[in-house]
Design an enzyme around this catalytic site. Structure first.
Site: not given
Length: 452
Positions: A103, A243, A245, A247
């Protein structure tokens, strides 16, 4: 949290803590646990996505080897966002989905996160089952041979299927809107510009050139000041920062001011409520949401519920009552009608639709929510559990709360993914915030800080 699984999957420094060997064993254990309910003879189908980290290839190869050795069919999605994996897992009737990402963490870290066939993150009991297998003295899981071994194929068109779904969640295009994007050199790099261009927006992009090493480096939702400057420079109507990843979403208004997850939740919640599409007029937030968010929500005739920090807890509460909107100040926003997890690009198209359909500037929409001064300090500690229960720490927190007398709040919690204790205060003035936070942080540092 278990020995391996934190609040967001298994994480660690790639090739040191999160090794290829561990990824292989996770593939075997996870593949077995998530497919044992299948009728005999039915082959499990597992989707795998990853972000742009250099270690993603190594971990993907090892994870796939583990899954194949248990007899799973593996479909490689390539670089795609975490919510993309969750959506495709559900829509393609896969047995499970796996995302390889850490992430917003630095490039040296990586993580492995599983999704069940319903597209939701695993519950604690399922994670514990996987951990028990990892900790067993001997690997007694099946080892199929010949035609029963698994096989792997590429399904890179999955990303297009996911983008198509996102486009269908809005009723009008974004013609006339200039939107600046920051993809954090991460998983949305090949996707976000295409999505907003397809919706007729005028798109400008930064953080869109991943090289395996630059993910989250000075860009993305954890460094929104970079996009703020870009929005002002380009004269854009709004900016959207994702960000690593994909999400999370942090937005920037046309003046270059930050619009965080609380404000986005409030704007979207009010809009959905006015349209009669907000279940029970309720938004599910966490204990990190600002006092100003709660006041604005109440004033607009809505209700805000609170959960522990972590989008998984928000989702649990939403699922329980089928609430349609929830999220975190950090930018994880869940629209349960469309997605099973936080989704930055989905949140972005919802926000852009509100700006377009209301004809109002993002700064005007955001100004409806007052913000109490808030200060958050992260302290690296030797043992976060000891620090959370330290006698002096607890006494100092009580002292500060008594001083506040209800006009503000203090929140001290352990990070779910790093050896950190987070100290947060909200108060009528920034000076008071600083004073309360420093008072508690000093005790944590003295008693448990890595540097003493």
């Amino acid at each position: 949290m278990g020995k391996y699984f934190g609040t967001d999957g298994v994480r660690g420094v790639a090739n040191s803590e999160l090794t290829a060997e561990l990824a292989y064993r996770l593939g075997r254990a996870g593949g077995y646990v998530l497919s044992k309910h299948l009728p005999e003879g039915e082959q499990p189908k597992v989707l795998i996505g990853r972000d742009t980290r250099i270690s993603g290839h190594m971990l993907e190869g090892a994870l796939i080897a583990g899954l194949l050795s248990i007899g799973a069919e593996v479909m490689r999605l390539g670089v795609i966002s975490t919510p993309g994996v969750a959506y495709l897992t559900k829509s393609l009737d896969a047995t499970a989905g796996v995302m390889i990402s850490a992430s917003h963490n630095p490039v040296a870290d990586n993580g492995i996160k599983f999704f069940g066939s319903d597209g939701f993150k695993l519950d604690d009991a399922t994670e514990q089952e996987i951990e028990d297998i990892l900790d067993a003295a001997e690997d007694t899981l099946p080892r199929p041979t010949g035609k029963d071994l698994g096989f792997v194929s590429d399904y890179y068109e999955g990303a297009q299927k996911y983008l198509q779904m996102l486009k269908q969640t809005v009723e009008e295009d974004f013609d006339g809107l200039h939107i600046a994007l920051d993809c954090a050199h991460g998983a949305t790099s090949g996707l976000a510009a295409r999505l907003f261009a397809d919706l007729e927006a005028n798109v400008s992009t930064i953080g869109n050139s991943p090289n395996g090493l630059n993910i989250n480096e000075g860009v993305g939702s954890t460094h929104p000041e970079h996009l703020a400057e870009f929005v002002r420079e380009k004269g854009a109507d709004m900016g959207l920062a994702f960000d690593g990843d994909g999400d999370r979403l942090i937005a920037i208004d046309e003046n270059g001011d930050i619009v965080d997850g609380d404000k986005i939740m409030y704007i979207c919640g009010k809009y959905l409520s006015e349209k009669g599409r907000l279940k029970d007029n309720t938004i599910v937030a966490t204990v990190m949401s600002n006092l100003g968010f709660h006041k604005a929500v109440e004033e607009a005739g809505m209700t805000a519920l609170q959960t522990a920090v972590g989008d998984r807890y928000v989702v649990e509460e939403m699922k329980k009552h089928q609430y349609t909107l929830g999220g975190e100040q950090s930018g994880h926003l869940i629209f349960l009608d469309h997605s099973t997890t936080g989704d930055g690009m989905l949140s972005g198209v919802q926000l852009a639709e509100i700006v377009k359909s209301t004809g109002r500037k993002l700064s005007e929409l955001a100004a409806e929510m007052p913000v109490y001064p808030q200060k958050l300090v992260n302290i690296r500690v030797t043992n976060k559990n000891d620090a959370m229960n330290g006698e002096r720490v607890l006494a100092t927190i009580q002292e500060a709360e008594a001083e506040m007398a209800g006009n503000g709040r203090i929140l001290v919690r352990a990070s779910g993914t790093e050896p950190l204790v987070r100290v947060m205060a909200e108060a009528p003035t920034a000076e008071e915030c600083d004073r309360y936070v420093e008072k508690i942080a000093q005790v944590v540092r003295e008693d448990y800080g890595v540097d003493g």
